[in-house]
Write a protein that holds these residues in place. Structure first.
Motif, PDB file in Angstrom:
ATOM      1  N   GLN A 181       0.668  -1.282   0.066  1.00 22.97           N
ATOM      2  CA  GLN A 181      -0.489   0.126  -0.254  1.00 22.97           C
ATOM      3  C   GLN A 181       0.554   1.429   0.073  1.00 22.97           C
ATOM      4  OE1 GLN A 181      -3.520   0.382  -0.150  1.00 22.97           O
ATOM      5  NE2 GLN A 181      -3.891  -1.627  -0.994  1.00 22.97           N
ATOM      6  N   LYS A 182       2.090   1.208   0.586  1.00 20.57           N
ATOM      7  CA  LYS A 182       3.125   2.108   0.526  1.00 20.57           C
ATOM      8  C   LYS A 182       4.909   2.827   0.033  1.00 20.57           C
ATOM      9  CE  LYS A 182       3.199   4.757   4.303  1.00 20.57           C
ATOM     10  NZ  LYS A 182       3.486   5.355   5.947  1.00 20.57           N
ATOM     11  N   ASN A 183       4.563   1.217  -0.429  1.00 23.40           N
ATOM     12  CA  ASN A 183       6.180   0.888  -1.327  1.00 23.40           C
ATOM     13  C   ASN A 183       6.301   0.762  -2.719  1.00 23.40           C
ATOM     14  OD1 ASN A 183       7.542   1.793   1.742  1.00 23.40           O
ATOM     15  ND2 ASN A 183       6.395  -0.415   2.690  1.00 23.40           N
ATOM     16  N   ALA A 184       6.300   1.561  -2.465  1.00 23.06           N
ATOM     17  CA  ALA A 184       6.746   1.560  -4.453  1.00 23.06           C
ATOM     18  C   ALA A 184       8.605   1.397  -5.581  1.00 23.06           C
ATOM     19  CB  ALA A 184       5.646   2.623  -5.340  1.00 23.06           C
ATOM     20  N   LEU A 185       8.465   1.129  -5.802  1.00 27.56           N
ATOM     21  CA  LEU A 185      10.157   1.371  -7.051  1.00 27.56           C
ATOM     22  C   LEU A 185       9.095   1.693  -8.139  1.00 27.56           C
ATOM     23  CD1 LEU A 185      11.417  -2.714  -6.600  1.00 27.56           C
ATOM     24  CD2 LEU A 185      12.026  -0.817  -5.642  1.00 27.56           C
ATOM     25  N   GLU A 186      10.028   2.285  -9.064  1.00 25.30           N
ATOM     26  CA  GLU A 186      10.217   3.383  -9.849  1.00 25.30           C
ATOM     27  C   GLU A 186      11.466   3.543 -10.246  1.00 25.30           C
ATOM     28  OE1 GLU A 186       8.906   8.147 -11.946  1.00 25.30           O
ATOM     29  OE2 GLU A 186       8.657   7.276  -9.550  1.00 25.30           O
ATOM     30  N   GLY A 187      11.101   3.031 -11.967  1.00 25.88           N
ATOM     31  CA  GLY A 187      12.650   3.416 -12.666  1.00 25.88           C
ATOM     32  C   GLY A 187      12.235   3.946 -14.062  1.00 25.88           C
ATOM     33  N   ILE A 188      13.447   4.803 -14.389  1.00 31.90           N
ATOM     34  CA  ILE A 188      12.759   6.381 -15.206  1.00 31.90           C
ATOM     35  C   ILE A 188      13.907   6.220 -15.775  1.00 31.90           C
ATOM     36  CG2 ILE A 188      12.752   8.438 -15.341  1.00 31.90           C
ATOM     37  CD1 ILE A 188      12.455   8.488 -12.549  1.00 31.90           C
ATOM     38  N   LEU A 189      14.049   6.209 -17.627  1.00 33.35           N
ATOM     39  CA  LEU A 189      14.647   6.253 -18.931  1.00 33.35           C
ATOM     40  C   LEU A 189      14.888   7.515 -19.048  1.00 33.35           C
ATOM     41  CD1 LEU A 189      17.107   4.715 -20.173  1.00 33.35           C
ATOM     42  CD2 LEU A 189      15.161   3.771 -21.703  1.00 33.35           C
ATOM     43  N   SER A 190      15.420   8.183 -19.104  1.00 31.27           N
ATOM     44  CA  SER A 190      15.732   9.518 -19.612  1.00 31.27           C
ATOM     45  C   SER A 190      16.743   9.620 -20.057  1.00 31.27           C
ATOM     46  CB  SER A 190      14.861  10.766 -18.164  1.00 31.27           C
ATOM     47  OG  SER A 190      17.271  10.324 -17.505  1.00 31.27           O
ATOM     48  N   THR A 191      16.452  10.934 -20.820  1.00 31.73           N
ATOM     49  CA  THR A 191      17.675  11.831 -21.709  1.00 31.73           C
ATOM     50  C   THR A 191      17.748  13.167 -21.104  1.00 31.73           C
ATOM     51  OG1 THR A 191      16.167  12.525 -23.665  1.00 31.73           O
ATOM     52  CG2 THR A 191      16.768  10.209 -23.337  1.00 31.73           C
ATOM     53  N   ARG A 192      19.392  13.648 -21.598  1.00 25.84           N
ATOM     54  CA  ARG A 192      19.919  14.576 -21.268  1.00 25.84           C
ATOM     55  C   ARG A 192      21.538  14.548 -21.793  1.00 25.84           C
ATOM     56  NH1 ARG A 192      19.329  18.775 -16.123  1.00 25.84           N
ATOM     57  NH2 ARG A 192      19.752  21.064 -17.349  1.00 25.84           N
ATOM     58  N   TRP A 193      21.896  15.423 -22.492  1.00 28.54           N
ATOM     59  CA  TRP A 193      23.312  15.623 -22.967  1.00 28.54           C
ATOM     60  C   TRP A 193      23.838  14.828 -23.270  1.00 28.54           C
ATOM     61  CZ3 TRP A 193      24.251  20.369 -20.558  1.00 28.54           C
ATOM     62  CH2 TRP A 193      23.718  20.199 -19.057  1.00 28.54           C
ATOM     63  N   GLY A 194      23.333  14.520 -24.578  1.00 25.19           N
ATOM     64  CA  GLY A 194      23.639  14.013 -25.008  1.00 25.19           C
ATOM     65  C   GLY A 194      23.382  12.635 -25.519  1.00 25.19           C
ATOM     66  N   GLY A 195      22.685  12.090 -24.604  1.00 24.44           N
ATOM     67  CA  GLY A 195      22.340  10.706 -23.634  1.00 24.44           C
ATOM     68  C   GLY A 195      21.745  10.080 -22.884  1.00 24.44           C
ATOM     69  N   PHE A 196      21.587   8.775 -22.313  1.00 25.29           N
ATOM     70  CA  PHE A 196      20.963   8.954 -21.140  1.00 25.29           C
ATOM     71  C   PHE A 196      21.019   8.216 -20.119  1.00 25.29           C
ATOM     72  CE2 PHE A 196      22.227   4.973 -23.366  1.00 25.29           C
ATOM     73  CZ  PHE A 196      21.935   3.851 -22.583  1.00 25.29           C
TER      74      PHE A 196
END
Length: 156
Positions: free
Chosen positions: A45-60
């Motif tokens: 109910q309270k705890n989660a895992l989050e994954g983020i794939l993001s881009t910036r500075w000519g890379g990821f």
């Protein structure tokens, strides 16, 4: 600015409850200086895992976060959260002193996150806004405090 952040955190703690989330998994887009995709999955109910794939500075960057969620302001569907995790990134930043040279970095660091999100009851969507500062420990050693973003997720 520090006083405002501390006051906001204290207000969130004062009005939170233990029953936070109303979905199991959310997949969506994240828009900010580091734009990309986000996947959040609740362990309970309270705890989660989050994954983020993001881009910036000519890379990821690939980021993994552990988050704790709480209901905000006694409003059903409105949750605030905080957490921490880490990232690895591959940057190809243009060197400011040359038009032709690029500086390549492999970076590894730690992340924090503080945010609030709303789960719509009528449609399976949520929208959130967060602040996600980073501290690069390996590679381009630096602190980045501009990691805020707005996320929109399909939730199920």
């Amino acid at each position: 600015m520090k006083k405002l952040i501390i006051a906001t955190i204290l207000i969130f703690f004062a009005v939170s409850h233990s029953n936070a989330q109303s979905y199991n998994t959310g997949i969506g887009l994240r828009g900010g200086f580091f734009s990309g995709v986000t996947v959040k999955h609740f362990l309970d109910q309270k705890n989660a895992l989050e994954g983020i794939l993001s881009t910036r500075w000519g890379g990821f960057n690939v980021t993994g976060l552990y988050e704790v969620h709480n209901q905000a302001f006694n409003v059903p569907g409105l949750n605030w959260y905080y957490g921490a995790g880490g990232h690895i990134g591959f940057w190809n930043e243009k060197n400011a002193s040359s038009n032709y040279n690029y500086d390549n970095y492999t970076i590894i660091g730690v992340d924090a996150i503080l945010g609030i999100e709303y789960n719509f009851a009528e449609v399976p969507l949520n929208i959130g806004i967060d602040w996600k500062p980073i501290l690069n420990l390996i590679g381009n050693d630096s602190f980045g405090g501009d990691g805020g973003a707005i996320s929109i997720r399909y939730i199920f």
